[in-house]
Motif scaffolding. Structure first.
Motif, PDB file in Angstrom:
ATOM      1  N   LEU A 187      40.921 137.618  49.966  1.00 34.52           N
ATOM      2  CA  LEU A 187      39.779 136.788  50.361  1.00 34.52           C
ATOM      3  C   LEU A 187      38.465 137.461  49.968  1.00 34.52           C
ATOM      4  N   VAL A 188      37.483 136.631  49.677  1.00 31.21           N
ATOM      5  CA  VAL A 188      36.138 137.172  49.406  1.00 31.21           C
ATOM      6  C   VAL A 188      35.125 136.402  50.247  1.00 31.21           C
ATOM      7  N   GLU A 189      34.043 137.062  50.595  1.00 32.51           N
ATOM      8  CA  GLU A 189      32.991 136.391  51.341  1.00 32.51           C
ATOM      9  C   GLU A 189      32.088 135.651  50.357  1.00 32.51           C
ATOM     10  N   THR A 190      31.400 134.646  50.879  1.00 31.28           N
ATOM     11  CA  THR A 190      30.619 133.768  50.010  1.00 31.28           C
ATOM     12  C   THR A 190      29.561 134.541  49.208  1.00 31.28           C
ATOM     13  N   ASP A 191      28.918 135.511  49.840  1.00 30.10           N
ATOM     14  CA  ASP A 191      27.790 136.161  49.150  1.00 30.10           C
ATOM     15  C   ASP A 191      28.212 137.046  47.969  1.00 30.10           C
ATOM     16  N   THR A 226      35.979 144.865  44.397  1.00 30.45           N
ATOM     17  CA  THR A 226      36.122 145.862  45.460  1.00 30.45           C
ATOM     18  C   THR A 226      35.903 145.268  46.851  1.00 30.45           C
ATOM     19  N   SER A 227      35.320 144.070  46.920  1.00 29.39           N
ATOM     20  CA  SER A 227      35.036 143.486  48.241  1.00 29.39           C
ATOM     21  C   SER A 227      36.142 142.560  48.723  1.00 29.39           C
ATOM     22  N   LEU A 228      37.337 142.661  48.145  1.00 28.76           N
ATOM     23  CA  LEU A 228      38.417 141.768  48.560  1.00 28.76           C
ATOM     24  C   LEU A 228      38.944 142.148  49.935  1.00 28.76           C
ATOM     25  N   VAL A 229      39.282 141.118  50.712  1.00 24.75           N
ATOM     26  CA  VAL A 229      39.778 141.330  52.072  1.00 24.75           C
ATOM     27  C   VAL A 229      41.216 140.838  52.118  1.00 24.75           C
ATOM     28  N   ASP A 230      42.123 141.649  52.671  1.00 20.75           N
ATOM     29  CA  ASP A 230      43.513 141.220  52.825  1.00 20.75           C
ATOM     30  C   ASP A 230      43.692 140.592  54.193  1.00 20.75           C
ATOM     31  N   ARG A 231      44.014 139.310  54.244  1.00 24.19           N
ATOM     32  CA  ARG A 231      44.298 138.648  55.520  1.00 24.19           C
ATOM     33  C   ARG A 231      45.314 137.550  55.258  1.00 24.19           C
ATOM     34  N   ALA A 232      46.323 137.481  56.091  1.00 19.40           N
ATOM     35  CA  ALA A 232      47.290 136.384  55.937  1.00 19.40           C
ATOM     36  C   ALA A 232      46.663 135.110  56.476  1.00 19.40           C
ATOM     37  N   ILE A 233      46.805 134.017  55.757  1.00 21.37           N
ATOM     38  CA  ILE A 233      46.280 132.747  56.255  1.00 21.37           C
ATOM     39  C   ILE A 233      47.334 131.652  56.100  1.00 21.37           C
ATOM     40  N   LYS A 234      47.240 130.686  57.000  1.00 23.28           N
ATOM     41  CA  LYS A 234      48.209 129.573  56.955  1.00 23.28           C
ATOM     42  C   LYS A 234      47.856 128.648  55.800  1.00 23.28           C
ATOM     43  N   SER A 235      48.853 128.098  55.161  1.00 24.14           N
ATOM     44  CA  SER A 235      48.511 127.119  54.123  1.00 24.14           C
ATOM     45  C   SER A 235      48.198 125.781  54.790  1.00 24.14           C
ATOM     46  N   GLU A 236      47.188 125.100  54.251  1.00 23.07           N
ATOM     47  CA  GLU A 236      46.746 123.850  54.867  1.00 23.07           C
ATOM     48  C   GLU A 236      47.520 122.677  54.276  1.00 23.07           C
ATOM     49  N   ALA A 237      47.380 121.542  54.962  1.00 19.09           N
ATOM     50  CA  ALA A 237      48.006 120.322  54.458  1.00 19.09           C
ATOM     51  C   ALA A 237      47.361 119.942  53.138  1.00 19.09           C
ATOM     52  N   GLN A 238      48.157 119.410  52.235  1.00 21.70           N
ATOM     53  CA  GLN A 238      47.652 119.026  50.917  1.00 21.70           C
ATOM     54  C   GLN A 238      46.835 117.735  51.006  1.00 21.70           C
ATOM     55  N   ALA A 239      45.639 117.733  50.401  1.00 24.84           N
ATOM     56  CA  ALA A 239      44.826 116.515  50.377  1.00 24.84           C
ATOM     57  C   ALA A 239      45.302 115.622  49.234  1.00 24.84           C
TER      58      ALA A 239
END
Ligand code: SF4
Length: 451
Positions: A187-191, A226-239
């Protein structure tokens, strides 16, 4: 593309002011030029484009799976004139690297973030660094802010997908392929998101014009970002890949989703639709994903246009069997094609109506390249020198399960429809039925074996 008069073809293949327009491809019905938009256009703009398609090409327009417009049947000379005439219209054409967002970005009340802001930052960065000239010609970046339109099936070298974590917006960084199969780098932050994407593009540019996102490995990505964040996230429903019919997209905006059958339309028919859009007061439209068009206006205007489009043969509702078929231009549009794919698709959309229930995509391909649907399909039919090859749960470009002589292709499909009618249980969709029956039974029906 302003070629020397003595050699109008010479400029083809170089990148010009508008690369997709400056590099027409040779197909079975002449040259093909492509344009994409970064903002809405007006119905009047589209009418002007339709007139150009008729004046310079054969009057056929494709709307691609990525929402680009293709002009067909051009000559080297008419492709040059077309480019000049299109540029003179002053439309918001995509220029340089393909950085794609949802056509609803910024006005979708279901989106997590407005992807168009990051996309603009990345476009400006690639321009400032003159990266486009050094990157692979088909390099693409997708900025998917979430929302009503899924961009997951589109292949991208680099993809940012917005996610919400503990009330904060992050962007999942994925490289290579469609969202489901891409390498998830974290994951990366917006900035910092645009900076990381630009760094990856600089790295790929340094590796040469054949380098693609799929060549990146996790170690390299983490060293660059270098600013990558490791976090498990749930996959969302497909649009949805593009809404059909009327959709209230938010902020008081109504969209009428309309698609030409099988992604191709006569310019005169599209111009007529746009004249009707003008007549009811619609002022904005945008080609959308999955071969669609989104017209924006009042509920009444969009409702009237939708009904007109339906009567004229456009696809206007989810569940239309034609939407369950992925089909390439085929013959005579493509020189590689072994069959007129649209004719077979029109037949299949009626004959297989009961089993084209949206649970799978039927892929009909003019040859084994499989341009219309690179992913595997429950049933892929592709032409070759011996007939119509079919692959069950495979890809048109992969090994096939059997082959039908061309003269038996329609009766084979009719047999498949009978198999469905005989075997399917109440409430069971076609994909589940085929999984239950297995490859052997489907192949036997298509081959018309004695059962
Ligand atoms: S799949 Fe084959 S026939 Fe169809 S457009 Fe691609 S190259 Fe042409």
């Amino acid at each position: 593309m302003r070629a020397a008069a003595s050699d109008p073809v010479q400029s083809f293949g170089r990148r010009g002011t508008c690369p997709a327009l400056s590099t027409p491809m040779l197909t079975g019905d002449g040259y093909l030029s492509r344009i994409a938009f970064e903002a809405d256009i007006t119905p009047r703009d589209m009418i002007a484009l339709c007139e150009l398609a008729q004046r310079h090409g054969n009057g056929l327009i494709d709307i691609t799976a990525r929402g680009s417009l293709q002009f067909r049947g051009l000559t080297p000379e008419s492709a040059c004139t077309l480019e000049n005439d299109v540029l003179a219209l002053g439309l918001p054409l995509r220029d340089g690297l393909a950085v794609e967002t949802s056509p609803l970005a910024g006005r979708d009340d279901q989106e997590i973030a407005d992807g168009s802001l990051l996309a603009e930052e990345i476009r400006r960065g690639t321009e400032a660094l003159a990266l486009h000239e050094k990157l692979a010609a088909k390099m693409s970046v997708i900025i998917d802010g979430g929302g009503r339109i899924s961009m997951g099936d589109l292949v991208a070298d680099i993809r940012l997908k917005a996610v919400l974590l503990d009330g904060r917006i992050f962007w999942r960084l994925l490289v290579g392929g469609a969202e489901r199969t891409a390498l998830n780098a974290g994951l990366v932050e917006t900035d910092v998101a645009a900076r990381i994407v630009l760094s990856l593009l600089v790295y790929l540019a340094g590796k040469g014009p054949l380098s693609r996102g799929r060549d990146l490995d996790l170690r390299t990505i983490k060293a660059i970002g270098t600013s990558l964040v490791d976090r498990a996230i749930k996959s969302e429903a497909q649009a949805s890949s593009s809404p059909l019919g009327l959709t209230a997209v938010g902020k008081g905006i109504i969209a009428a989703g309309i698609a030409p059958a099988f992604g191709q339309v006569q310019a005169c028919d599209l111009a007529l639709l746009c004249e009707q859009a003008q007549a009811v007061g619609i002022e904005a439209l945008r080609p959308s994903l999955n071969h669609g068009l989104l017209f924006f206006g009042s509920p009444d205007a969009c409702g009237t246009l939708l009904e007109t489009a339906r009567i004229s043969g456009f696809v206007t509702a989810a569940g239309d069997t034609r939407s369950s078929i992925a089909v390439c231009p085929g013959a005579p549009g493509c020189a590689s094609a072994f069959l007129p794919t649209h004719e077979l698709a029109a037949f299949a959309s009626k004959e297989l109506a009961s089993l084209l229930d949206g649970s799978f995509t039927l892929h009909i391909s003019g040859c084994g390249k499989g341009c219309a649907h690179p992913a595997a399909s429950l049933l892929a039919l592709s032409g070759n020198a011996d007939g119509l090859a079919f692959s069950i749960s495979g890809r048109a470009c992969g090994p096939h399960d059997s082959i039908l002589p061309f003269e038996q292709q329609r009766t084979g499909l009719s047999r498949l429809a009978r198999l469905y009618e005989k075997e399917h249980k109440p409430g069971e969709n076609a994909a589940n039925l085929f999984a239950r029956l297995g490859k052997g039974a489907i192949a036997a029906a298509l081959r018309q074996d004695d059962l």
